[in-house]
Scaffold this motif. Structure first.
Motif, mmCIF file in Angstrom:
data_model
loop_
_atom_site.group_PDB
_atom_site.id
_atom_site.type_symbol
_atom_site.label_atom_id
_atom_site.label_comp_id
_atom_site.label_asym_id
_atom_site.label_seq_id
_atom_site.Cartn_x
_atom_site.Cartn_y
_atom_site.Cartn_z
ATOM 1 N N GLY A 1 -12.259 12.692 -28.255
ATOM 2 C CA GLY A 1 -11.971 13.956 -27.589
ATOM 3 C C GLY A 1 -12.990 14.218 -26.479
ATOM 4 N N ARG A 2 -13.257 15.488 -26.172
ATOM 5 C CA ARG A 2 -14.227 15.849 -25.138
ATOM 6 C C ARG A 2 -15.195 16.877 -25.707
ATOM 7 N NH1 ARG A 2 -12.498 13.873 -20.254
ATOM 8 N NH2 ARG A 2 -13.898 15.210 -19.062
ATOM 9 N N THR A 3 -16.463 16.673 -25.422
ATOM 10 C CA THR A 3 -17.531 17.511 -25.968
ATOM 11 C C THR A 3 -18.373 18.079 -24.836
ATOM 12 O OG1 THR A 3 -17.607 16.086 -27.933
ATOM 13 C CG2 THR A 3 -19.461 17.584 -27.587
ATOM 14 N N THR A 4 -18.785 19.323 -24.980
ATOM 15 C CA THR A 4 -19.701 19.932 -24.016
ATOM 16 C C THR A 4 -21.122 19.565 -24.403
ATOM 17 O OG1 THR A 4 -18.191 21.772 -23.589
ATOM 18 C CG2 THR A 4 -20.505 22.078 -22.987
ATOM 19 N N VAL A 5 -21.790 18.883 -23.510
ATOM 20 C CA VAL A 5 -23.130 18.366 -23.789
ATOM 21 C C VAL A 5 -24.093 18.935 -22.756
ATOM 22 C CG1 VAL A 5 -24.532 16.288 -24.083
ATOM 23 C CG2 VAL A 5 -22.106 16.245 -24.649
ATOM 24 N N ALA A 6 -25.266 19.323 -23.237
ATOM 25 C CA ALA A 6 -26.304 19.782 -22.309
ATOM 26 C C ALA A 6 -26.755 18.596 -21.469
ATOM 27 C CB ALA A 6 -27.487 20.367 -23.080
ATOM 28 N N GLY A 7 -26.662 18.762 -20.137
ATOM 29 C CA GLY A 7 -27.031 17.670 -19.242
ATOM 30 C C GLY A 7 -28.499 17.308 -19.388
ATOM 31 N N GLU A 8 -28.769 16.037 -19.379
ATOM 32 C CA GLU A 8 -30.142 15.567 -19.566
ATOM 33 C C GLU A 8 -30.343 14.281 -18.785
ATOM 34 O OE1 GLU A 8 -32.523 15.846 -23.520
ATOM 35 O OE2 GLU A 8 -31.709 13.825 -23.440
ATOM 36 N N ILE A 9 -31.436 14.215 -18.072
ATOM 37 C CA ILE A 9 -31.789 13.019 -17.304
ATOM 38 C C ILE A 9 -33.050 12.438 -17.907
ATOM 39 C CG2 ILE A 9 -32.512 12.145 -15.060
ATOM 40 C CD1 ILE A 9 -30.837 14.329 -13.781
ATOM 41 N N VAL A 10 -33.001 11.172 -18.238
ATOM 42 C CA VAL A 10 -34.174 10.483 -18.779
ATOM 43 C C VAL A 10 -34.794 9.663 -17.664
ATOM 44 C CG1 VAL A 10 -35.019 8.857 -20.498
ATOM 45 C CG2 VAL A 10 -33.157 10.418 -21.078
ATOM 46 N N ALA A 11 -36.083 9.888 -17.442
ATOM 47 C CA ALA A 11 -36.784 9.189 -16.363
ATOM 48 C C ALA A 11 -38.165 8.778 -16.832
ATOM 49 C CB ALA A 11 -36.896 10.082 -15.125
ATOM 50 N N THR A 12 -38.696 7.770 -16.188
ATOM 51 C CA THR A 12 -40.054 7.311 -16.476
ATOM 52 C C THR A 12 -40.912 7.499 -15.228
ATOM 53 O OG1 THR A 12 -39.495 5.043 -15.842
ATOM 54 C CG2 THR A 12 -39.265 5.625 -18.174
ATOM 55 N N GLY A 13 -42.204 7.513 -15.440
ATOM 56 C CA GLY A 13 -43.119 7.681 -14.319
ATOM 57 C C GLY A 13 -44.555 7.683 -14.801
ATOM 58 N N VAL A 14 -45.453 8.048 -13.924
ATOM 59 C CA VAL A 14 -46.882 8.047 -14.240
ATOM 60 C C VAL A 14 -47.399 9.478 -14.233
ATOM 61 C CG1 VAL A 14 -47.251 5.744 -13.310
ATOM 62 C CG2 VAL A 14 -47.498 7.726 -11.813
ATOM 63 N N LEU A 15 -48.467 9.678 -14.999
ATOM 64 C CA LEU A 15 -49.166 10.952 -15.024
ATOM 65 C C LEU A 15 -50.238 10.939 -13.941
ATOM 66 C CD1 LEU A 15 -49.593 11.284 -18.885
ATOM 67 C CD2 LEU A 15 -47.948 12.502 -17.452
ATOM 68 N N ALA A 16 -50.449 12.082 -13.320
ATOM 69 C CA ALA A 16 -51.440 12.179 -12.251
ATOM 70 C C ALA A 16 -51.940 13.610 -12.173
ATOM 71 C CB ALA A 16 -50.836 11.755 -10.910
ATOM 72 N N ALA A 17 -53.062 13.779 -11.464
ATOM 73 C CA ALA A 17 -53.548 15.130 -11.195
ATOM 74 C C ALA A 17 -52.592 15.796 -10.216
ATOM 75 C CB ALA A 17 -54.953 15.074 -10.621
ATOM 76 N N ARG A 18 -52.255 17.042 -10.500
ATOM 77 C CA ARG A 18 -51.329 17.736 -9.608
ATOM 78 C C ARG A 18 -51.958 17.921 -8.230
ATOM 79 N NH1 ARG A 18 -48.369 23.568 -10.825
ATOM 80 N NH2 ARG A 18 -47.329 23.768 -8.814
ATOM 81 N N ARG A 19 -53.225 18.274 -8.205
ATOM 82 C CA ARG A 19 -53.967 18.370 -6.955
ATOM 83 C C ARG A 19 -55.203 17.495 -7.088
ATOM 84 N NH1 ARG A 19 -50.150 19.870 -3.610
ATOM 85 N NH2 ARG A 19 -49.279 21.926 -4.043
ATOM 86 N N ASP A 20 -55.095 16.280 -6.606
ATOM 87 C CA ASP A 20 -56.177 15.304 -6.710
ATOM 88 C C ASP A 20 -57.138 15.492 -5.538
ATOM 89 O OD1 ASP A 20 -57.809 13.097 -6.963
ATOM 90 O OD2 ASP A 20 -56.192 11.788 -7.601
ATOM 91 N N ALA A 21 -58.418 15.818 -5.850
ATOM 92 C CA ALA A 21 -59.404 16.078 -4.801
ATOM 93 C C ALA A 21 -60.460 14.980 -4.817
ATOM 94 C CB ALA A 21 -60.055 17.441 -5.015
ATOM 95 N N PRO A 22 -60.418 14.056 -3.854
ATOM 96 C CA PRO A 22 -61.497 13.059 -3.760
ATOM 97 C C PRO A 22 -62.755 13.702 -3.182
ATOM 98 C CG PRO A 22 -59.913 12.754 -1.989
ATOM 99 C CD PRO A 22 -59.374 13.859 -2.844
ATOM 100 N N VAL A 23 -63.919 13.345 -3.722
ATOM 101 C CA VAL A 23 -65.189 13.924 -3.292
ATOM 102 C C VAL A 23 -66.101 12.798 -2.831
ATOM 103 C CG1 VAL A 23 -67.129 15.401 -3.928
ATOM 104 C CG2 VAL A 23 -64.887 15.746 -5.004
ATOM 105 N N GLY A 24 -66.576 12.881 -1.608
ATOM 106 C CA GLY A 24 -67.469 11.862 -1.059
ATOM 107 C C GLY A 24 -68.643 12.472 -0.336
ATOM 108 N N VAL A 25 -69.318 11.655 0.452
ATOM 109 C CA VAL A 25 -70.491 12.085 1.202
ATOM 110 C C VAL A 25 -70.028 12.830 2.442
ATOM 111 C CG1 VAL A 25 -72.556 11.327 2.419
ATOM 112 C CG2 VAL A 25 -71.837 10.150 0.336
ATOM 113 N N VAL A 26 -70.540 14.031 2.643
ATOM 114 C CA VAL A 26 -70.205 14.809 3.834
ATOM 115 C C VAL A 26 -71.380 14.874 4.809
ATOM 116 C CG1 VAL A 26 -68.484 16.183 2.649
ATOM 117 C CG2 VAL A 26 -70.857 16.947 2.644
#
Length: 397
Positions: free
Chosen positions: A79-104
């Protein structure tokens, strides 16, 4: 009766005598032959009927045997069923705002590093100290120059004050007063110059310390005490501003069109049984031309189990859909793609190509290929061949 009549009567022939005395002979065997023909016809008819019944019975037995030999196969009509849409994806974790710090600043030799990777730091906190022995002496010299300039300015002011007292008596001309005024102004300016030079040196010395540009989590420390660093040394530290983490989920081109910022997502790091709830805060405006994928950025709150650089799996909600839902055992695949086996009205197996959607805990969503009213082979599809006759049985019977 004549002699011939007697002879014929003995042979079984009928003899009739006419009124005028003539003998009429009739064959007694005529009636016997008619009866024989009738019997033969009846026998042939009986044989035909018997042959028909035999053939019919044989066909029925063959059909029964065939039905008995057909494998029993479990089928379902999803038959036909109502299913909550879902997308499965892979990826990497990272800093949302990555701030590199060096010599100024101009750099130098690192003499102290008071922090380690994984520490929380505040804005302006010193991350590394660079040797400033030479710069300190230059600052002392600049400070002394201020004192010299200030003394010259005080002397010039005193000379001007005395000249102003004598000009009224006529001992000093107005030209001398003007010259002394200019000397006083120049001395005062030299004080300002010396003070500015000191401020510059102090600012340079302050830049020798490498400080955190904002509060956050220190992700990397790429320098050690004793190293000589400069503006070309590259980032010495990496900082996650505010400790905010995100997942860079790689989503297919078609699925990316179904995503919007603000939808919820569940992220599970590889090797962990913990699930973290986040939210898609940005959907990539472009598609990678090489792999035809885009990036969905999922914002996550800080947690020690979320380590930037690690892989993770995300389940992203993408609305609802109504479609057939089949157990995974019913969906097969080969080089030509995914397919199912459908049992037709003659109980024969037919291959049906399908396009699969998301995989849920209840089964696989079939986006196209079937309507849901067909009889789908539930299991053992890998042992069947197209066109094979089966004995379908509904699941649960």
């Amino acid at each position: 009766m004549t002699y011939e009549s007697e002879i014929m009567a003995k042979k079984g022939e009928a003899v009739n005598v006419s009124l005028d005395g003539e003998t009429v002979i009739e064959e007694r065997g005529g009636r016997s032959r008619k009866r024989l023909y009738i019997v033969i016809a009846l026998i042939v008819l009986a044989a035909i009927v018997a042959a028909y019944l035999l053939l019919t019975a044989g066909a029925e037995e063959e059909a029964v045997d065939t039905g008995a030999q057909a494998p029993a196969i479990t089928v379902v009509s999803p038959g036909r069923t109502t299913v909550a849409g879902e997308i499965v994806a892979t990826g990497v974790l990272a800093a949302r705002r990555d701030a590199p710090v060096g010599v100024v600043g101009e750099g130098g030799r690192v003499v102290s590093i008071p922090v380690e990777a994984g520490d929380w730091v505040r804005q302006g906190q010193v991350l590394a100290v660079i040797d400033r022995s030479v710069q300190s002496q230059q600052a002392h010299a600049a400070s002394a120059q201020i004192q010299v300039a200030r003394a010259d300015a005080e002397l010039a002011q005193a000379n001007l004050d005395r000249a102003l007292q004598l000009v009224e008596r006529g001992f000093v001309s107005q030209a001398d007063v003007d010259r002394l005024t200019a000397t006083r102004d120049a001395a005062a300016a030299r004080v300002q110059v010396a003070r500015a030079q000191l401020d510059e040196l102090q600012a340079r010395n302050a830049r020798l310390n490498i400080v955190a540009p904002s509060a956050g989590l220190l992700l990397e420390r790429n320098v050690e005490v004793g190293a000589t660093v400069s503006a070309g040394s590259g980032p010495l530290f990496r900082l996650a501003r505010g400790g905010e983490i995100e997942m860079l989920a790689q989503v297919g081109e078609e699925q990316l069109t179904k995503l919007r910022a603000g939808v919820s997502a569940e992220v599970t790091p590889v090797g962990s049984d913990q699930t973290f709830t986040g939210q898609v805060w940005q959907v990539a405006p472009t598609i990678d031309a090489q792999n035809r994928q885009g990036t969905a950025r999922i914002a996550l709150s800080y947690d020690p189990a979320l380590r930037p650089g690690g892989f993770a799996t995300a389940r992203i909600l993408s609305g609802t859909t109504t479609a057939p839902l089949l157990p995974e055992s019913a969906v097969l695949s080969d080089d030509d793609g995914s397919f199912v086996y459908v049992v037709d009205a003659e109980n024969k197996v037919q291959r049906r190509p399908v396009r699969t959607g998301m995989v849920t805990s209840e089964g696989v969503v079939i986006e196209s290929g079937i309507t849901g009213n067909e009889k789908i082979v539930l299991r053992a599809g890998g042992f069947l061949t197209e066109g094979e006759t089966v004995n379908p049985r509904t699941a649960g019977q």
